[in-house]
Design an enzyme around this catalytic site. Structure first.
Site, PDB file in Angstrom:
ATOM      1  CG  ASP A  62      -0.222  -0.219   2.540  1.00  0.00           C
ATOM      2  OD1 ASP A  62       1.023  -0.342   2.525  1.00  0.00           O
ATOM      3  OD2 ASP A  62      -0.885  -0.295   3.589  1.00  0.00           O
ATOM      4  CG  HIS A  63       3.549   2.331   2.942  1.00  0.00           C
ATOM      5  ND1 HIS A  63       2.613   1.505   3.500  1.00  0.00           N
ATOM      6  CD2 HIS A  63       3.884   3.210   3.916  1.00  0.00           C
ATOM      7  CE1 HIS A  63       2.390   1.870   4.756  1.00  0.00           C
ATOM      8  NE2 HIS A  63       3.160   2.901   5.038  1.00  0.00           N
ATOM      9  CG  ASP A 117       2.435   1.113   9.319  1.00  0.00           C
ATOM     10  OD1 ASP A 117       2.971   1.486   8.263  1.00  0.00           O
ATOM     11  OD2 ASP A 117       1.695   1.852  10.010  1.00  0.00           O
ATOM     12  NE  ARG A 377       3.252   9.125  12.463  1.00  0.00           N
ATOM     13  CZ  ARG A 377       3.632   7.863  12.470  1.00  0.00           C
ATOM     14  NH1 ARG A 377       4.121   7.311  11.370  1.00  0.00           N
ATOM     15  NH2 ARG A 377       3.562   7.149  13.559  1.00  0.00           N
ATOM     16  CB  SER A 531       7.618   5.796  10.830  1.00  0.00           C
ATOM     17  OG  SER A 531       8.278   4.685  10.326  1.00  0.00           O
ATOM     18  NE  ARG A 533       9.716   5.896   8.097  1.00  0.00           N
ATOM     19  CZ  ARG A 533       9.250   7.066   7.674  1.00  0.00           C
ATOM     20  NH1 ARG A 533      10.078   8.046   7.370  1.00  0.00           N
ATOM     21  NH2 ARG A 533       7.959   7.267   7.529  1.00  0.00           N
TER      22      ARG A 533
HETATM   23  C1  MIC Z   1       4.189   6.175   8.362  1.00  0.00           C
HETATM   24  O1  MIC Z   1       3.009   6.481   8.440  1.00  0.00           O
HETATM   25  O2  MIC Z   1       5.116   6.900   8.766  1.00  0.00           O
HETATM   26  C2  MIC Z   1       4.541   4.826   7.751  1.00  0.00           C
HETATM   27  C3  MIC Z   1       5.149   5.105   6.447  1.00  0.00           C
HETATM   28  O3  MIC Z   1       3.376   4.067   7.563  1.00  0.00           O
HETATM   29  C4  MIC Z   1       5.486   4.112   8.717  1.00  0.00           C
HETATM   30  C5  MIC Z   1       6.055   2.873   8.191  1.00  0.00           C
HETATM   31  C6  MIC Z   1       7.188   3.091   7.250  1.00  0.00           C
HETATM   32  O4  MIC Z   1       7.974   4.010   7.432  1.00  0.00           O
HETATM   33  O5  MIC Z   1       7.288   2.296   6.310  1.00  0.00           O
HETATM   34  C7  MIC Z   1       4.876   3.791  10.082  1.00  0.00           C
HETATM   35  O6  MIC Z   1       3.968   4.460  10.512  1.00  0.00           O
HETATM   36  O7  MIC Z   1       5.363   2.895  10.770  1.00  0.00           O
HETATM   37 FE1  SF4 Z   2       0.000   4.551   5.227  1.00  0.00          FE
HETATM   38 FE2  SF4 Z   2       1.385   5.248   7.410  1.00  0.00          FE
HETATM   39 FE3  SF4 Z   2      -0.165   7.018   6.133  1.00  0.00          FE
HETATM   40 FE4  SF4 Z   2      -1.275   5.055   7.463  1.00  0.00          FE
HETATM   41  S1  SF4 Z   2      -0.048   6.698   8.330  1.00  0.00           S
HETATM   42  S2  SF4 Z   2      -1.854   5.754   5.432  1.00  0.00           S
HETATM   43  S3  SF4 Z   2       0.141   3.371   7.110  1.00  0.00           S
HETATM   44  S4  SF4 Z   2       1.654   6.036   5.340  1.00  0.00           S
END
Ligand code: MIC
Ligand code: SF4
Length: 641
Positions: A62-63, A117, A377, A531, A533
């Site tokens: 999905d990313h 995630d 975010r 995140s 990550r």
């Molecule tokens: C995010 O919302 O920051 C992400 C991208 O979903 C991350 C995961 C990632 O960095 O791949 C998260 O929330 O863990």
């Molecule tokens: Fe995707 Fe992270 Fe955004 Fe949720 S917060 S939609 S998991 S990138």
């Protein structure tokens, strides 16, 4: 017992359920998404188990769905083949956002879910104990290892009353963020109880548990009641429902009360989800862009309200409005009921069912642009435009901004439309592929961008080097390693992605780290929030970072640093933060780790500084071995002997 204790007790493998104690729990389900998943599956492969040991594991894509070159598509193909081989369900790109899909199709009350995630707690809306973690911890859970965490404090969030028209679940979680801030939930679980609970549908509950992540909480959870049952029946999963609630005399470590009938439309101002004020305080702010979507606000409930509010209206001429729906199921409903027409007629740019703009994959705002989003975010630069300002709101407030061209109280839109959620959702799981029946015949397909994880040596006794960067409070993983169209496709290639480490704050960081052969990072409070990550730990490790010394850490990042062999250290006296500057040469011995005390010598300033840490004896063992992969490999080899 409260609900959290009940689920933890039923899954406890090691430890005592006392706040602050390290506990280990059995994990029933796991989820991964593609941006963290490629690394997680490379790690799983490295562990040498033939099939996942969980009840259910799902791999979502999905990313990284922009596919501007071969890299994303190669990752998808790799993920699909690994899933087939290892016994994992695979959700194809375009099916939707992992958390929305997991809530719809897989989450079960009372089960534990570990996801790579940070918004995995979305499933708390259905009563699952759902925790976000680094990919390596999720890979270990797939391999059958328990998950270790610090027993959190449990906070009772007592809900009374009922939300008024134009005020929705997003405003509730923004109100909680206003009260506790972005580190108010660290090592806590928010457990929602009280008469207000039954007034909220499962997707509304999931909006609240989703964004509970922004408080730093371990997770958030709702009871499983008749509302949950009806939702699961409508998803054709009624037989998986179980009732779940805290005992009437359950004890909690803290209590917060929220009267839903008093909640106002709220907004999080740039650049933190914790900067919350009532919308009224920023009314009149001219808006360039509005986006609805993300795992926080893309359920059928949310998009129905958006469609019905847009009905007969047009997006303001100076606003660009986009929508990234949460799932194919949601879109199919909007198409069937004709509500999608209102969205298109209003002039909305409809995108793919994916994370999209939430992680900077397209739809970057203009220079100095004001962007109003229903996301969770609004960190600096995350939208793809560093000079842009992102405001986080509810779907109702987003529509008002799109129609009026400025931030306004959504109640100015007039009557609140009536809408109903279906008794039966449209169920079509054809984009979720079950694992292969003959795994031995499946060949794992790797593209040229998929590089094996570098090997890291054990921790040396003495660490010496320069302070490469000194940062302040609330540094996010987006600061440490950004997302976006340029960087995200490099998630399966550590040497390449490491070039972007700290690029948002200090574009010269990579060069400096190379020239100096690594060094130290100094930070303030809540370092590494955001995140899950693990790349925010692996890339610095690859660049030779030896230790991160800060006032306090965010939970997942702390675990990720240990997993990849970077020492996470704390100032024993926070004011000693002032005794170190960028460029100072530091020296420390790791001998005192087991005693919890490390003396740091600042050679440049000629001072000694007392440090401490929060690592358990098990975590010290991991870090001494150079990280969790080495630790687990050793454990599995011993098991095999
Ligand atoms: C995010 O919302 O920051 C992400 C991208 O979903 C991350 C995961 C990632 O960095 O791949 C998260 O929330 O863990
Ligand atoms: Fe995707 Fe992270 Fe955004 Fe949720 S917060 S939609 S998991 S990138």
């Amino acid at each position: 017992m409260n609900l959290t204790q009940k689920i933890l007790r039923a899954h406890l493998v090691e430890g005592k359920l006392e706040p602050g104690e390290e506990i280990a729990i059995k994990i029933d389900q796991t989820l991964t998404q593609d941006a963290t998943g490629t690394m997680a599956y490379l790690e799983l492969e490295a562990m040498g188990v033939p099939r996942v040991q969980t009840e259910l594991s799902v791999s979502y894509v999905d990313h990284n769905t922009l596919q501007t070159d071969f890299r994303n598509a190669d990752d998808h193909r790799y993920l699909q083949s690994v899933a087939a081989k290892y016994g994992i369900y695979f959700s194809k790109p375009g099916n939707g956002i992992c958390h929305q899909l997991h809530l719809e199709r897989f989450a079960v009350p009372g089960k534990t879910l570990l996801g790579s995630d940070s918004h995995t707690p979305t499933a708390g809306g259905i009563g699952s104990l759902a925790i976000g973690a680094g990919g390596l911890d999720v890979a270990a859970a797939m391999a059958g290892e328990p998950f270790y965490l610090k027993m959190p404090k449990v906070v009772k969030v007592y809900l009374t009353g009922k939300l008024r028209p134009f005020v929705s679940a997003k405003d509730v979680i923004l109100e909680l963020l206003r009260r506790v801030g972005v580190k108010g939930g660290v090592n806590k679980v928010f457990e929602y109880v009280g008469p207000g609970v039954k007034t909220l549908s499962v997707p509304e509950r999931a909006t609240i548990t989703n964004m509970g992540t922004e408080t730093g909480a371990t997770t958030s959870i709702f009871p499983s009641d008749e509302v949950t049952k009806a939702f699961m029946e409508a998803q054709g999963r009624g037989e998986q429902w179980v009732p779940l609630e805290p005992d009437p005399d359950a004890e909690y470590d803290e209590v917060i009360e929220i009267d839903l009938s008093e909640v106002e439309p709220m907004v999080a101002l740039p650049h933190s989800p914790g900067n919350v004020v009532p919308v009224k305080e920023v009314e009149g702010l001219k808006v360039d862009q509005v986006i609805v979507g993300s795992c926080t606000n893309s359920s059928l409930r949310d998009l129905k309200i958006v469609a019905n509010l847009l009905k007969g209206r047009k997006v303001h001429p100076e606003v660009s409005m986009a929508l990234s729906p949460g799932s194919r199921q949601v879109v199919l409903h909007l198409v069937e009921t004709g509500e999608m027409k209102y969205i298109i007629q209003a002039g909305v740019r409809v995108l793919e069912n994916a994370c999209g703009p939430c992680i900077g994959m397209g739809q970057a705002p203009p220079t100095n642009g004001i962007s109003v989003r229903t996301f969770n975010r609004n960190f600096l630069g995350r939208s793809g435009t560093k000079s842009a300002k992102v405001y986080l709101v509810s779907p109702e407030t987003a529509v008002a901004a799109a129609v009026f061209g400025e931030l306004r109280d959504p109640r100015e839109l007039g009557d609140y439309p009536e809408f109903e959620l279906p008794n039966k959702f449209i169920i079509d799981d054809s984009m979720i592929l079950p694992p292969a029946e003959n795994p031995d015949e499946v060949e794992i397909i790797r593209g040229p961008n998929i590089q094996p994880l570098p090997d890291f040596p054990p921790l040396p006794e003495k660490l010496e080097g320069e302070v490469l960067i000194k940062v302040g409070d609330n540094i996010t993983t987006d600061h440490i390693l950004p997302g976006g169209t340029k960087v995200l496709p490099l998630r399966s290639n550590i040497p390449e992605i490491s070039k972007y480490t700290f690029s948002v704050i200090d574009p010269k960081f990579y060069k400096k780290a190379q020239e100096k052969g690594g060094g130290f990072i100094i930070g303030g409070d809540n370092y590494g929030q955001g995140s899950s990550r693990e790349h925010a730990a692996i890339a610095p490790k690859y660049l030779g970072i030896k230790a991160v010394i800060v006032k306090s850490f965010a939970r997942i990042h702390h675990a990720n640093l240990i997993n990849f062999g970077i020492l996470p250290l704390l100032f024993a006296n926070p004011e000693d933060y002032d005794k170190i500057d960028e460029g100072d040469v530091l020296e420390l011995s790791t001998e005192g780790l087991e005693e919890g005390k490390v003396i740091l010598h600042n050679k440049t300033k000629g001072v000694d500084i007392e440090l401490t840490h929060q690592m358990s004896p098990r975590e010290i063992e991991i870090i001494r071995k150079g990280g969790k992969l080495a630790y687990i490999r050793e454990k599995f080899t011993k098991k095999g002997d």
